[in-house]
Design an enzyme around this catalytic site. Structure first.
Site, PDB file in Angstrom:
ATOM      1  N   LYS A 158       0.771  -1.045   0.050  1.00 55.83           N
ATOM      2  CA  LYS A 158      -0.202   0.106   0.086  1.00 55.83           C
ATOM      3  C   LYS A 158       0.827   1.256  -0.094  1.00 55.83           C
ATOM      4  O   LYS A 158       0.898   2.166  -0.765  1.00 55.83           O
ATOM      5  CB  LYS A 158      -0.896   0.066   1.286  1.00 55.83           C
ATOM      6  CG  LYS A 158      -2.138  -0.792   1.164  1.00 55.83           C
ATOM      7  CD  LYS A 158      -2.767  -1.148   2.368  1.00 55.83           C
ATOM      8  CE  LYS A 158      -3.826  -2.103   2.209  1.00 55.83           C
ATOM      9  NZ  LYS A 158      -4.612  -2.629   3.450  1.00 55.83           N
ATOM     10  N   GLN A 202      -4.942  -1.001   9.689  1.00 58.90           N
ATOM     11  CA  GLN A 202      -4.697  -2.463   9.238  1.00 58.90           C
ATOM     12  C   GLN A 202      -5.297  -3.554  10.134  1.00 58.90           C
ATOM     13  O   GLN A 202      -5.042  -3.532  11.210  1.00 58.90           O
ATOM     14  CB  GLN A 202      -3.285  -2.771   8.699  1.00 58.90           C
ATOM     15  CG  GLN A 202      -3.073  -4.080   8.146  1.00 58.90           C
ATOM     16  CD  GLN A 202      -3.708  -4.324   6.852  1.00 58.90           C
ATOM     17  OE1 GLN A 202      -3.476  -3.270   5.925  1.00 58.90           O
ATOM     18  NE2 GLN A 202      -4.323  -5.246   6.283  1.00 58.90           N
ATOM     19  N   ASP A 241     -10.923   3.149   3.996  1.00 56.93           N
ATOM     20  CA  ASP A 241     -11.656   1.825   4.126  1.00 56.93           C
ATOM     21  C   ASP A 241     -13.190   1.631   4.011  1.00 56.93           C
ATOM     22  O   ASP A 241     -13.757   0.853   3.658  1.00 56.93           O
ATOM     23  CB  ASP A 241     -11.030   0.991   5.276  1.00 56.93           C
ATOM     24  CG  ASP A 241     -10.095  -0.012   4.933  1.00 56.93           C
ATOM     25  OD1 ASP A 241      -9.767  -0.380   3.761  1.00 56.93           O
ATOM     26  OD2 ASP A 241      -9.268  -0.527   5.937  1.00 56.93           O
TER      27      ASP A 241
END
Ligand code: NAD
Length: 296
Positions: free
Chosen positions: A54, A98, A121
């Site tokens: 990422k 994460q 997200d």
């Protein structure tokens, strides 16, 4: 008949290129560099790989990447304090924590502490509610990537029968909402669904997000249907480690009209959509028009 193979790797490259062009424009015309902060707690090997790629791709499209790596025993208070700091930082446009988090941390509490406008997200309860009510939101990356590929292949999805297999909060449910938003007739199938094969056989679009290797078989698929395989399963075959989807590719490719492979289908689109969400968040934060085709 052999299905058209939807090349997610190539599609993701076009999405990243679009993001990169827009990043250059933001820098040149407005002096703004979009910034994505990624928070990793602990040393889970798979999470480390995701965070590394990422970060790499964020930098490649010209954005700032801020990585915050915290010890596995970081307290909830310290993690929440870091998120509060990132929420308040105007150079941070996107925040990603994460998952999975270590057991002593409450994931829902942590995710819901992120400013919804920076929640790239799309997991914050406000964004879930906005998506569920058809309002502008931050959309979870994996389903957004699936939607982009479906729109690209079909043009309009209106009136198509879509079956989503899996009802998770990160894939199945948001995927179903997105398909509903594009006027599909949507069925969500799950572990308690009776006659899954019968349900799938009615679908013009099948999205499989289960986590069971090669579960969906060719004789379940309506001729010409589009099959999107979200699954990522590591198996051992002929003494070798192999990555396979939730779809039995060989039997489905012979029946479907279009299909995504694993690897090289949905996977690459997920990170591309994270970058797309970051630029969307940056434009919204600065009251600038959002780039076309990068959100739902
Ligand atoms: P999950 O475990 O949270 O959910 C799985 C869902 O499958 C559940 O809703 C369950 O009801 C359903 N299910 C289980 N067994 C079933 C059965 N026999 N028949 C029908 N439904 C059944 O998983 P998830 O997080 O949604 O992920 C699903 C898969 O997608 C996994 O393989 C995961 O690795 C993969 N994934 C890929 C990406 C990507 O970027 N490509 C992103 C997220 C998840």
């Amino acid at each position: 008949m052999t299905a058209t193979v939807i090349d997610g790797k190539a599609f993701a490259a076009t999405v990243r290129e679009k993001v990169g062009t827009h990043v250059s424009r933001l820098k040149d015309e407005h002096g703004i560099t979009p910034g994505l902060a990624v928070v990793l707690v602990g040393e889970d090997p798979a999470s480390q790989v995701y965070v590394r790629s990422k970060g790499k791709m964020t930098v490649e499209v010209g954005m700032n990447s801020m990585e915050h790596k915290l010890d596995v025993d970081t307290s909830e208070a310290d993690l929440l304090a870091l998120i509060a700091q990132l929420n308040a930082d105007p150079s941070v446009h996107g925040i990603l924590v994460q998952l999975p988090l270590p057991d002593h941390l409450d994931s829902d509490l942590v995710i819901n502490s992120i400013d919804p406008a920076k929640d790239v997200d799309g997991f914050h309860i406000s964004n879930v509610g906005l998506l569920g009510t058809g309002q502008k939101s931050m959309v979870p990356c994996t389903p957004l990537g699936c939607l982009m590929m479906l729109r690209d292949h079909h043009g309009s999805l209106s009136g198509l029968n879509a079956v989503v297999i899996g009802r998770s909060n990160i894939v199945g449910k948001p995927m179903a909402n997105l398909l509903l938003g594009d006027s599909c007739t949507v069925t969500i199938a799950h572990s308690r669904t009776k006659d899954l094969q019968g349900v799938v056989s009615q679908a013009d679009i099948v999205v499989a997000a289960v986590g069971r290797p090669e579960m969906v078989l060719g004789d379940w698929i309506k001729k010409g249907a589009t099959v999107i395989d979200v699954g990522i399963n590591r198996i051992e075959r002929d003494g070798k480690n192999k990555l396979v989807g939730d779809v039995d590719y060989d039997s489905c490719v012979a029946v479907a009209g279009a299909i995504t492979p694993v690897p090289g289908g949905v996977g690459p689109m997920t990170i591309a959509c994270l970058l797309a969400n970051t630029i969307t968040a940056c434009c919204r934060a600065n009251g600038l028009p959002e780039p076309d085709g990068l959100t739902a």
